[in-house]
Scaffold this motif. Structure first.
Motif, PDB file in Angstrom:
ATOM      1  N   LYS A 137       0.835  -1.208   0.000  1.00  0.00           N
ATOM      2  CA  LYS A 137       0.000   0.000   0.000  1.00  0.00           C
ATOM      3  C   LYS A 137       0.865   1.252   0.000  1.00  0.00           C
ATOM      4  CE  LYS A 137      -4.354  -1.460   2.093  1.00  0.00           C
ATOM      5  NZ  LYS A 137      -5.227  -1.369   3.285  1.00  0.00           N
ATOM      6  N   GLY A 138       0.494   2.191  -0.861  1.00  0.00           N
ATOM      7  CA  GLY A 138       1.227   3.441  -0.963  1.00  0.00           C
ATOM      8  C   GLY A 138       2.427   3.376  -1.883  1.00  0.00           C
ATOM      9  N   ARG A 139       2.820   2.172  -2.297  1.00  0.00           N
ATOM     10  CA  ARG A 139       3.975   2.014  -3.194  1.00  0.00           C
ATOM     11  C   ARG A 139       3.573   1.463  -4.556  1.00  0.00           C
ATOM     12  NH1 ARG A 139       7.840  -1.560  -2.051  1.00  0.00           N
ATOM     13  NH2 ARG A 139       6.475  -2.981  -0.884  1.00  0.00           N
ATOM     14  N   PHE A 140       2.602   0.570  -4.585  1.00  0.00           N
ATOM     15  CA  PHE A 140       2.162  -0.065  -5.834  1.00  0.00           C
ATOM     16  C   PHE A 140       0.795   0.490  -6.232  1.00  0.00           C
ATOM     17  CE2 PHE A 140       4.516  -4.413  -5.399  1.00  0.00           C
ATOM     18  CZ  PHE A 140       5.704  -3.746  -5.163  1.00  0.00           C
ATOM     19  N   SER A 141       0.566   0.488  -7.547  1.00  0.00           N
ATOM     20  CA  SER A 141      -0.717   0.956  -8.058  1.00  0.00           C
ATOM     21  C   SER A 141      -1.158   0.055  -9.207  1.00  0.00           C
ATOM     22  CB  SER A 141      -0.600   2.404  -8.527  1.00  0.00           C
ATOM     23  OG  SER A 141      -1.820   2.851  -9.087  1.00  0.00           O
ATOM     24  N   ILE A 142      -2.383  -0.461  -9.112  1.00  0.00           N
ATOM     25  CA  ILE A 142      -2.924  -1.328 -10.156  1.00  0.00           C
ATOM     26  C   ILE A 142      -3.869  -0.516 -11.026  1.00  0.00           C
ATOM     27  CG2 ILE A 142      -4.839  -2.142  -8.709  1.00  0.00           C
ATOM     28  CD1 ILE A 142      -4.528  -4.895 -10.054  1.00  0.00           C
ATOM     29  N   SER A 143      -3.827  -0.782 -12.316  1.00  0.00           N
ATOM     30  CA  SER A 143      -4.723  -0.088 -13.242  1.00  0.00           C
ATOM     31  C   SER A 143      -4.927  -0.971 -14.468  1.00  0.00           C
ATOM     32  CB  SER A 143      -4.146   1.273 -13.663  1.00  0.00           C
ATOM     33  OG  SER A 143      -2.914   1.108 -14.348  1.00  0.00           O
ATOM     34  N   GLN A 144      -5.871  -0.586 -15.297  1.00  0.00           N
ATOM     35  CA  GLN A 144      -6.076  -1.348 -16.526  1.00  0.00           C
ATOM     36  C   GLN A 144      -6.536  -0.409 -17.632  1.00  0.00           C
ATOM     37  OE1 GLN A 144      -9.118  -4.075 -14.889  1.00  0.00           O
ATOM     38  NE2 GLN A 144     -10.489  -3.350 -16.493  1.00  0.00           N
ATOM     39  N   ASP A 145      -6.202  -0.785 -18.856  1.00  0.00           N
ATOM     40  CA  ASP A 145      -6.605  -0.057 -20.044  1.00  0.00           C
ATOM     41  C   ASP A 145      -7.505  -0.994 -20.837  1.00  0.00           C
ATOM     42  OD1 ASP A 145      -6.814   1.072 -22.614  1.00  0.00           O
ATOM     43  OD2 ASP A 145      -4.843   2.005 -22.463  1.00  0.00           O
ATOM     44  N   ASN A 146      -8.795  -0.737 -20.792  1.00  0.00           N
ATOM     45  CA  ASN A 146      -9.735  -1.650 -21.449  1.00  0.00           C
ATOM     46  C   ASN A 146      -9.576  -1.637 -22.965  1.00  0.00           C
ATOM     47  OD1 ASN A 146     -10.869  -2.506 -19.019  1.00  0.00           O
ATOM     48  ND2 ASN A 146     -12.361  -0.846 -19.005  1.00  0.00           N
ATOM     49  N   ALA A 147      -9.212  -0.500 -23.519  1.00  0.00           N
ATOM     50  CA  ALA A 147      -9.017  -0.423 -24.967  1.00  0.00           C
ATOM     51  C   ALA A 147      -7.867  -1.322 -25.413  1.00  0.00           C
ATOM     52  CB  ALA A 147      -8.771   1.020 -25.381  1.00  0.00           C
ATOM     53  N   LYS A 148      -6.840  -1.432 -24.586  1.00  0.00           N
ATOM     54  CA  LYS A 148      -5.690  -2.277 -24.904  1.00  0.00           C
ATOM     55  C   LYS A 148      -5.822  -3.667 -24.280  1.00  0.00           C
ATOM     56  CE  LYS A 148      -2.427   1.558 -25.361  1.00  0.00           C
ATOM     57  NZ  LYS A 148      -1.148   2.154 -24.880  1.00  0.00           N
ATOM     58  N   ASN A 149      -6.887  -3.847 -23.498  1.00  0.00           N
ATOM     59  CA  ASN A 149      -7.095  -5.130 -22.803  1.00  0.00           C
ATOM     60  C   ASN A 149      -5.853  -5.528 -22.000  1.00  0.00           C
ATOM     61  OD1 ASN A 149      -9.364  -6.783 -22.427  1.00  0.00           O
ATOM     62  ND2 ASN A 149      -8.463  -8.421 -23.648  1.00  0.00           N
ATOM     63  N   THR A 150      -5.303  -4.547 -21.299  1.00  0.00           N
ATOM     64  CA  THR A 150      -4.039  -4.732 -20.587  1.00  0.00           C
ATOM     65  C   THR A 150      -4.160  -4.257 -19.147  1.00  0.00           C
ATOM     66  OG1 THR A 150      -2.755  -4.509 -22.625  1.00  0.00           O
ATOM     67  CG2 THR A 150      -1.586  -4.134 -20.559  1.00  0.00           C
ATOM     68  N   LEU A 151      -3.598  -5.055 -18.271  1.00  0.00           N
ATOM     69  CA  LEU A 151      -3.535  -4.772 -16.834  1.00  0.00           C
ATOM     70  C   LEU A 151      -2.125  -4.308 -16.507  1.00  0.00           C
ATOM     71  CD1 LEU A 151      -4.965  -5.208 -13.969  1.00  0.00           C
ATOM     72  CD2 LEU A 151      -3.750  -7.407 -13.962  1.00  0.00           C
ATOM     73  N   TYR A 152      -2.010  -3.368 -15.564  1.00  0.00           N
ATOM     74  CA  TYR A 152      -0.701  -2.843 -15.179  1.00  0.00           C
ATOM     75  C   TYR A 152      -0.513  -2.932 -13.670  1.00  0.00           C
ATOM     76  CZ  TYR A 152      -1.023  -0.709 -19.808  1.00  0.00           C
ATOM     77  OH  TYR A 152      -1.168  -0.500 -21.153  1.00  0.00           O
ATOM     78  N   LEU A 153       0.755  -2.970 -13.281  1.00  0.00           N
ATOM     79  CA  LEU A 153       1.121  -2.813 -11.879  1.00  0.00           C
ATOM     80  C   LEU A 153       2.316  -1.879 -11.828  1.00  0.00           C
ATOM     81  CD1 LEU A 153       0.459  -3.682  -8.948  1.00  0.00           C
ATOM     82  CD2 LEU A 153       2.303  -5.368  -9.184  1.00  0.00           C
ATOM     83  N   GLN A 154       2.091  -0.664 -11.385  1.00  0.00           N
ATOM     84  CA  GLN A 154       3.166   0.296 -11.198  1.00  0.00           C
ATOM     85  C   GLN A 154       3.767   0.069  -9.825  1.00  0.00           C
ATOM     86  OE1 GLN A 154       4.402   2.718 -13.371  1.00  0.00           O
ATOM     87  NE2 GLN A 154       5.994   2.981 -11.814  1.00  0.00           N
ATOM     88  N   MET A 155       5.048  -0.210  -9.791  1.00  0.00           N
ATOM     89  CA  MET A 155       5.717  -0.513  -8.529  1.00  0.00           C
ATOM     90  C   MET A 155       6.784   0.537  -8.264  1.00  0.00           C
ATOM     91  SD  MET A 155       6.017  -4.657  -8.811  1.00  0.00           S
ATOM     92  CE  MET A 155       7.241  -4.616 -10.099  1.00  0.00           C
TER      93      MET A 155
END
Length: 124
Positions: A64-82
Motif C-alpha cells: 500500500k502506498g507504493r504499488f498501483s494497479i490499473s487497466q486499459d480496457n481499450a488495450k485489454n491490458t492490466l498494469y502494476l506500477q511498482m
C-alpha cells in the motif's frame, strides 16, 4: 481460449521502479476482476493487488502506498506500477483473472486464468 501474458519484470536497485503489464487475449478485462499475485521463493502465491468493476482496488498491506494497479480496457491490458521497491518485493509476479463476483480477492483458488509470470528482482 483465454491467455494472459505478463511483461516488464527485471532487476532494479532498492528504491527503484518497475511497471508490469499483463495483456489478455480471448478474455475481456472489462467488467471482470483482475489481480496481481507474487510468489516469493519458498512460499505460496500471495495477493498483491486487484482491480474490479467500477475500478475498485485493493492492495496487500505490504505494498500500500507504493504499488498501483490499473487497466486499459481499450488495450485489454492490466498494469502494476511498482515504486519504492524493496528487496523483499523480489518474487515472480503473476496476473490472474476471474469473473466479477466471488470470494476474497487474495485467494488463489478464486481465479480461473493465470499468466506464466515475470520475475522481479530488487537488490539492496
Amino acid at each position: 481460449h483465454a491467455q494472459l501474458v505478463e511483461s516488464g519484470g527485471g532487476s532494479v536497485q532498492a528504491g527503484g521502479t518497475l511497471r508490469l503489464s499483463c495483456t489478455a487475449s480471448g478474455y475481456s478485462l472489462r467488467s471482470n476482476c483482475m489481480a496481481w499475485f507474487r510468489r516469493i521463493a519458498g512460499s505460496e502465491r500471495q495477493g498483491v493487488a486487484r482491480i474490479a468493476t467500477f475500478s475498485k482496488t485493493d492492495y496487500a498491506e505490504s505494498v500500500k502506498g507504493r504499488f498501483s494497479i490499473s487497466q486499459d480496457n481499450a488495450k485489454n491490458t492490466l498494469y502494476l506500477q511498482m515504486n519504492s521497491l524493496k528487496p523483499e518485493d523480489t518474487a515472480m509476479y503473476y496476473c490472474a483473472a476471474r469473473g466479477p463476483y466471488g470470494g476474497d480477492w487474495y485467494e488463489v483458488n478464486e481465479y480461473t486464468y493465470w499468466g506464466q509470470g515475470t520475475q522481479v528482482t530488487v537488490s539492496s
